[in-house]
Scaffold this active site. Structure first.
Site, PDB file in Angstrom:
ATOM      1  N   ILE A 280       0.833  -1.205   0.000  1.00 17.82           N
ATOM      2  CA  ILE A 280       0.000   0.000   0.000  1.00 17.82           C
ATOM      3  C   ILE A 280       0.864   1.250   0.000  1.00 17.82           C
ATOM      4  CG2 ILE A 280      -1.682   1.338   1.316  1.00 17.82           C
ATOM      5  CD1 ILE A 280      -2.893  -1.041  -0.035  1.00 17.82           C
ATOM      6  N   ILE A 333       9.017   3.281  13.002  1.00 14.88           N
ATOM      7  CA  ILE A 333       8.015   4.147  13.624  1.00 14.88           C
ATOM      8  C   ILE A 333       8.006   3.959  15.138  1.00 14.88           C
ATOM      9  CG2 ILE A 333       6.519   4.313  11.598  1.00 14.88           C
ATOM     10  CD1 ILE A 333       4.796   2.081  12.816  1.00 14.88           C
ATOM     11  N   LYS A 358       0.352  -6.587   9.218  1.00 16.01           N
ATOM     12  CA  LYS A 358      -1.045  -6.797   8.821  1.00 16.01           C
ATOM     13  C   LYS A 358      -1.399  -8.249   8.525  1.00 16.01           C
ATOM     14  CE  LYS A 358       0.272  -5.486   4.121  1.00 16.01           C
ATOM     15  NZ  LYS A 358       0.158  -4.474   3.089  1.00 16.01           N
ATOM     16  N   SER A 397      -6.155   2.132   7.662  1.00 12.45           N
ATOM     17  CA  SER A 397      -6.723   1.140   8.563  1.00 12.45           C
ATOM     18  C   SER A 397      -7.274  -0.039   7.757  1.00 12.45           C
ATOM     19  CB  SER A 397      -7.814   1.767   9.434  1.00 12.45           C
ATOM     20  OG  SER A 397      -8.177   0.882  10.481  1.00 12.45           O
ATOM     21  N   LYS A 400     -10.578  -5.334   9.207  1.00 10.75           N
ATOM     22  CA  LYS A 400     -10.376  -6.269  10.317  1.00 10.75           C
ATOM     23  C   LYS A 400     -10.402  -5.571  11.671  1.00 10.75           C
ATOM     24  CE  LYS A 400      -7.874  -9.525   7.418  1.00 10.75           C
ATOM     25  NZ  LYS A 400      -8.291  -8.848   6.180  1.00 10.75           N
ATOM     26  N   LEU A 454      -5.835  -6.492  -3.908  1.00 14.24           N
ATOM     27  CA  LEU A 454      -5.303  -7.534  -4.784  1.00 14.24           C
ATOM     28  C   LEU A 454      -3.804  -7.354  -4.976  1.00 14.24           C
ATOM     29  CD1 LEU A 454      -8.121  -7.426  -7.449  1.00 14.24           C
ATOM     30  CD2 LEU A 454      -7.750  -9.222  -5.771  1.00 14.24           C
ATOM     31  N   SER A 457       0.973  -7.941   0.018  1.00 15.02           N
ATOM     32  CA  SER A 457       1.826  -8.979   0.588  1.00 15.02           C
ATOM     33  C   SER A 457       1.023 -10.065   1.304  1.00 15.02           C
ATOM     34  CB  SER A 457       2.825  -8.351   1.573  1.00 15.02           C
ATOM     35  OG  SER A 457       2.144  -7.652   2.596  1.00 15.02           O
ATOM     36  N   VAL A 460      -4.162 -13.621  -1.194  1.00 13.85           N
ATOM     37  CA  VAL A 460      -4.131 -15.042  -1.574  1.00 13.85           C
ATOM     38  C   VAL A 460      -3.823 -15.227  -3.058  1.00 13.85           C
ATOM     39  CG1 VAL A 460      -5.777 -15.684   0.215  1.00 13.85           C
ATOM     40  CG2 VAL A 460      -6.619 -15.105  -2.067  1.00 13.85           C
ATOM     41  N   THR A 477      -8.960 -21.903   3.173  1.00 14.79           N
ATOM     42  CA  THR A 477      -9.150 -22.220   4.593  1.00 14.79           C
ATOM     43  C   THR A 477     -10.531 -22.783   4.897  1.00 14.79           C
ATOM     44  OG1 THR A 477      -9.774 -19.916   5.000  1.00 14.79           O
ATOM     45  CG2 THR A 477      -7.463 -20.506   5.360  1.00 14.79           C
TER      46      THR A 477
END
Length: 636
Positions: A280, A333, A358, A397, A400, A454, A457, A460, A477
């Site tokens: 990102i 950071i 993440k 953010s 999740k 998409l 890192s 899927v 999963t």
């Protein structure tokens, strides 16, 4: 000239030039060849000989003919007698076109090694050495450019077009027959095609999704040429074939950015991106640089990731002749002093905070690092921004963070709570190891929440591609697991625009479209690779799908909102969430308690603290931190 004369006087047998006639034969090449040289007739590369070269030949032959006639007229006026019939000269022009152009076309066919032509039968195609037979979906300009590129090489041999335009179906284009989408099965049988290239770069994603849905019924390996914007920007060429873009399967069209929003916090300003080398963060840098910031500081803890994004952007600045000053900074950071020094050194106006851990299972196994990076790293960056009077601060953010079932999600929600609390304080006391400075808060904090991207890192998609390449199986999963997806460029564009809308403490939610069932995504990827799914209905299929079970902290479904009734904004893809938060006076002791628990490796207390602070946090499993488990095992 000699052939033209023979055609006119063939009843007299071969006519040899004698006397004054000899000059007419000598003048023809003397006049024509300099013109041919000037127009580049002898510099053309035969294997790249195309329609534009044919036009050059027509111009050159015609100019040579006119020049020749002009010389003859001058000679005749000077008393020179021209003994040839007039029709000989027009035959001369026609023969020049046929011989000069035709010989070059034959040379091109020789270099291409395809003497059967594009309309060869299946048997001829199989026997010829011209490469693997392929079809091209899209008989327009892009399809024809791709055809020309493929014909130059030896790896692929185009044998057919597929197009839904009724005006071209059943006709021949550039020597290839055009089939309709309903005739793909017939085309595969006739031409022996097992691979198809999509050449419709200007089509919307919704349209490409329709095409891919149609092609799923056939055992075809589908690949595409890049999108129109990539072609126009010069990033790729029309013959840079790639696997099907998963964004095309989703059918989601991005909305063009609002330029005023896009530039508001960037143009002619000093901008800093934390986590600049991540999926990102690096895309944010690519988008930011388009708006010509005065300075762009790349803040990254990974040396290799920083090197990669810095090299890429340096090359872009050089080729585009842009004036932005690019600053690569190695740092964490978690180092407040380093952050403060960097922000002060370049008088940063806007910070995009993308640095975070993440990966859900990885953070679940490394709780302390997840908290120190995602919570206290965000706190350090935010307080450095306040102290250095940064104007705008945008937190990246995640969905999740909404009613999380894992440590990663709860830490991202804590990061949101930190910024919400700081934003509500007019003069917040700097917390922790920093000097207790009490000053007016001039920083506008904004949070932007979205789902999976998409190719990131943690995505899927690369994993599925690698599993297909190895022959499977693809591991999913759970059969019912769904996720929201968005492309990285679209996410970065919307983040930048949302950051410009904030008034302070805002939580923005990006419109992610409809959630995608992961197992269906896996099936589509298998089918569009030219393979079949191995399951109960097809036990002889190529690639199987296995279910490994939910990983620690993983949810079946993700959400984007904690509260209800999100507000609309000026941008149709961006909504403002109405989320409750904890005031700074109450949040500060919670942060003290959380940090102390991490220092003491007290993971039970860490969990209790997160349960108390993060609304809706419901862990889906016990504590699986690797250090905690090892200590527990040794104690037993």
């Amino acid at each position: 000239m000699w052939a033209a004369l023979y055609l006119r006087l063939s009843q007299a047998g071969w006519v040899l030039p004698v006397g004054d006639q000899l000059w007419l034969f000598l003048i023809a090449p003397a006049v024509a060849i300099p013109i041919y040289i000037r127009l580049g007739m002898y510099r053309a590369v035969m294997r790249h000989f195309g329609n534009d070269a044919l036009m050059v030949i027509f111009k050159a032959v015609t100019l040579g003919f006119l020049a020749y006639m002009l010389v003859l007229m001058v000679l005749r006026d000077s008393g020179f007698e021209v003994l040839f019939p007039r029709s000989v000269f027009f035959s001369y022009w026609s023969l020049c076109l046929m011989l000069v152009g035709g010989l070059r076309l034959l040379a091109r066919q020789y270099f291409m090694g395809d003497w059967f032509g594009s309309g060869a039968s299946k048997q001829q195609a199989d026997e010829s050495p011209g490469g693997k037979p392929v079809a091209i979906y899209g008989a327009g300009a892009a399809g024809n450019q791709l055809l020309a590129s493929l014909r130059v090489g030896q790896l692929y041999r185009p044998v057919a077009f597929v197009d839904d335009d009724e005006s071209v179906i059943g006709r021949m284009i550039a020597g290839l027959p055009v089939y309709s989408p309903d005739q793909v099965g017939i085309m595969m049988a006739d031409k022996g095609v097992k691979e198809l290239f999509m050449a419709i770069p200007s089509a919307t994603r919704a349209r490409r999704q329709e095409v891919l849905s149609t092609l799923q019924a056939y055992a075809l390996h589908v690949r595409t040429i890049p999108g129109l914007m990539d072609l126009a920007s010069g990033k790729v060429k029309v013959d840079d074939l790639q696997e099907v873009d998963i964004a095309d399967l989703l059918g989601r069209d991005s909305v063009p950015p609002d330029q005023s929003l896009f530039e508001r916090c960037i143009k002619d300003k000093a901008v800093m991106v934390t986590g600049a080398g991540g999926s990102i963060g690096s895309e944010l840098c690519r988008q930011i640089i388009l708006s010509n910031p005065k300075t762009l500081v790349l803040f990254e803890h990974s040396e290799f990731a920083l090197y990669e994004i810095h090299s890429e952007l340096t090359g872009y600045l050089r080729t585009q002749n842009l004036s932005t000053v690019l600053i690569p900074i190695l740092g964490s950071i978690r180092n407040y002093r380093r952050l403060q020094d960097v922000i002060n050194a370049w008088d940063i106006n806007t910070i995009y905070h993308a640095a975070a851990y993440k990966h859900v299972p990885m953070v679940e196994h490394n709780v302390a690092e997840g908290i120190m990076n995602n919570v206290f790293g965000t706190l350090n960056t935010a307080q450095a921004a306040i102290k250095c009077r940064v104007e705008n601060f945008v937190l990246i953010s995640t969905d999740k963070a909404v009613r999380p079932t894992n440590v990663m999600g709860s830490t991202k929600r804590m990061a949101e709570l930190v910024l919400q609390a700081l934003s509500a304080e007019q003069a917040p006391h700097l917390w922790g190891e920093q000097a207790p400075v009490n000053q007016v808060n001039r920083t506008r904090f904004t949070m932007v929440r979205f789902g999976n991207v998409l190719g990131s890192s943690g995505s899927v998609i690369p994993l599925f591609r690698e599993q297909i390449r190895r022959g499977g199986p693809i591991t999913v999963t759970h059969p019912d697991i769904t996720r929201y997806f968005m492309t990285i460029p679209e996410a970065a564009q919307l983040v930048i625009q949302a950051g410009s809308m904030g008034k302070g403490g805002d939580v923005f939610v990006l419109d992610m479209g409809e959630p995608v069932t992961i197992v269906n995504l896996a099936r589509k990827m298998i089918q569009l690779s030219g393979l079949t799914v191995r399951d109960e209905m097809n036990i002889n299929g190529d690639i199987g799908i296995t279910f490994s079970g939910l990983r620690p902290g993983e949810k079946l479904y993700e959400e984007l909102l904690i509260g209800d009734n999100p507000e609309t904004t000026a941008h149709e893809k961006i909504h403002r969430a109405n989320e409750v938060f904890i005031p700074w006076a109450e949040l500060s002791p919670i942060l003290d308690k959380l940090r102390q628990a991490v220092r003491e490796d007290d993971y039970e207390q860490v969990r209790l603290t997160l349960l108390h602070a993060v609304q809706g946090y419901q862990p889906s499993n016990g504590i699986v931190d690797l250090i905690y488990e090892q200590k527990t095992l040794r104690a037993e």
